[in-house]
Structure formats: C-alpha cells, structure tokens
Design a protein around this motif. Structure first.
Motif, short mmCIF file in Angstrom:
data_model
loop_
_atom_site.label_atom_id
_atom_site.label_comp_id
_atom_site.label_asym_id
_atom_site.label_seq_id
_atom_site.Cartn_x
_atom_site.Cartn_y
_atom_site.Cartn_z
N UNK A 62 1.07 13.97 -7.20
CA UNK A 62 0.29 12.93 -6.75
C UNK A 62 0.93 11.91 -6.28
N UNK A 63 2.17 11.84 -7.29
CA UNK A 63 2.99 10.89 -6.91
C UNK A 63 4.24 10.83 -5.82
N UNK B 256 5.82 10.39 0.04
CA UNK B 256 5.87 10.69 1.52
C UNK B 256 5.16 10.69 2.47
N UNK B 257 4.04 10.10 2.17
CA UNK B 257 3.01 8.83 3.18
C UNK B 257 2.23 7.78 2.84
N UNK B 258 2.48 7.21 1.79
CA UNK B 258 1.47 6.11 1.89
C UNK B 258 3.12 4.70 1.32
N UNK B 259 3.90 5.01 0.68
CA UNK B 259 5.22 3.72 0.37
C UNK B 259 5.64 3.66 1.49
N UNK B 260 6.58 4.82 2.30
CA UNK B 260 7.24 4.74 3.49
C UNK B 260 6.46 4.01 4.90
N UNK B 261 4.86 3.42 4.53
CA UNK B 261 4.34 3.01 5.67
C UNK B 261 4.24 1.80 4.78
N UNK B 262 4.24 0.85 4.60
CA UNK B 262 4.19 -0.08 3.05
C UNK B 262 5.76 -0.83 4.12
N UNK C 10 -2.22 -6.10 -1.31
CA UNK C 10 -2.86 -6.60 -1.00
C UNK C 10 -3.64 -5.72 0.82
N UNK C 11 -3.22 -4.98 0.92
CA UNK C 11 -3.68 -3.68 2.24
C UNK C 11 -4.69 -2.66 1.04
N UNK C 12 -5.05 -1.38 2.67
CA UNK C 12 -4.86 -0.53 1.99
C UNK C 12 -4.60 0.58 1.45
N UNK C 13 -3.27 0.41 1.77
CA UNK C 13 -2.22 1.37 0.98
C UNK C 13 -1.41 1.12 -0.09
N UNK C 14 -2.69 0.39 -1.02
CA UNK C 14 -2.40 0.28 -2.26
C UNK C 14 -4.17 0.19 -2.84
N UNK C 15 -4.97 0.29 -2.65
CA UNK C 15 -5.82 1.29 -2.39
C UNK C 15 -5.58 3.32 -2.59
N UNK C 16 -5.19 3.27 -1.75
CA UNK C 16 -4.65 4.36 -1.49
C UNK C 16 -4.36 4.78 -2.90
N UNK D 209 -6.19 7.31 -12.10
CA UNK D 209 -6.64 8.55 -13.13
C UNK D 209 -5.73 8.91 -13.89
N UNK D 210 -4.46 8.69 -14.09
CA UNK D 210 -2.92 9.53 -15.04
C UNK D 210 -3.23 8.33 -15.87
N UNK D 211 -3.33 6.74 -15.80
CA UNK D 211 -2.38 5.92 -16.17
C UNK D 211 -3.41 6.28 -18.22
N UNK D 212 -2.05 6.17 -19.06
CA UNK D 212 -2.80 5.58 -20.26
C UNK D 212 -2.74 4.67 -20.67
N UNK D 213 -2.23 4.24 -19.95
CA UNK D 213 -2.64 2.50 -19.75
C UNK D 213 -2.16 2.15 -18.79
N UNK D 214 -2.30 0.51 -18.68
CA UNK D 214 -1.32 0.09 -17.13
C UNK D 214 -0.03 0.12 -17.60
#
Length: 99
Positions: A21-22, A27-33, A69-75, A82-87
C-alpha cells in the motif's frame, strides 16, 4: 528542503499488505503533491512492525498545508490508515548545510 520523518508502527502480521500500500502511494499519490521531491521507505530490523517513511518536501508548508489539506492526503490515509497500530510520530527536519 524539509525532511519529514514518519515513524510508523503497523499491526502485527500486516507487513506485506502495508508495504504494498505504501509503495502504491509512493508511485501514484505523492508524486502529484505540490513540493514533493523524494522518498525513502525503510523497515526496522530489530522491530519488524516499525517503519520509517522519509519524505523530502520543498517547504514545510508543502507538507503541512498543501498536502495535508488536499484530497491526496485523504487518499493516502484511506490507503494506509487501517494498518497503523498507533498514530505515526511525524516530525520535520531542516538540512544543516554548513556543518
């Protein structure tokens, strides 16, 4: 440049799915930021459910404002949250060039 260091602990047994997932996000989310420059993704040897995600941004605001504050963060969060054991612990570092 700003280095974002995210210290991430994942739920036991979910390593493979989390890593995929990371990688998808890298590959797809961060390069657009806006202002995103580079990444490193590492798993701890001694604590296999611990990861460091190192992201380089042009400015602090590129991460804390433009990305968060972008939709990329939401993605991003919907992909890995859901993988996080803690923040995750997230901190930002300045490069000291005159050392």
């Amino acid at each position: 440049m700003i280095l974002e260091v995210a210290d991430i602990r994942v739920k036991s047994g979910l390593n493979d799915s989390f890593e995929k997932s990371v990688q998808l996000a890298l590959d797809t989310i961060f390069p657009k930021a806006k202002g995103f420059l580079h990444h490193e993704f590492r798993r701890c040897i001694e604590t296999p459910d611990r990861y460091l995600l190192l992201l380089t941004w042009a400015t602090l605001e590129n991460h804390t404002v433009d990305f968060r504050e972008s939709s990329l963060y939401t993605e991003w969060r919907s992909l890995v949250g859901d993988f996080f054991a803690q923040p995750p612990i997230v901190e930002h570092f300045l490069e000291l060039v005159d050392c």
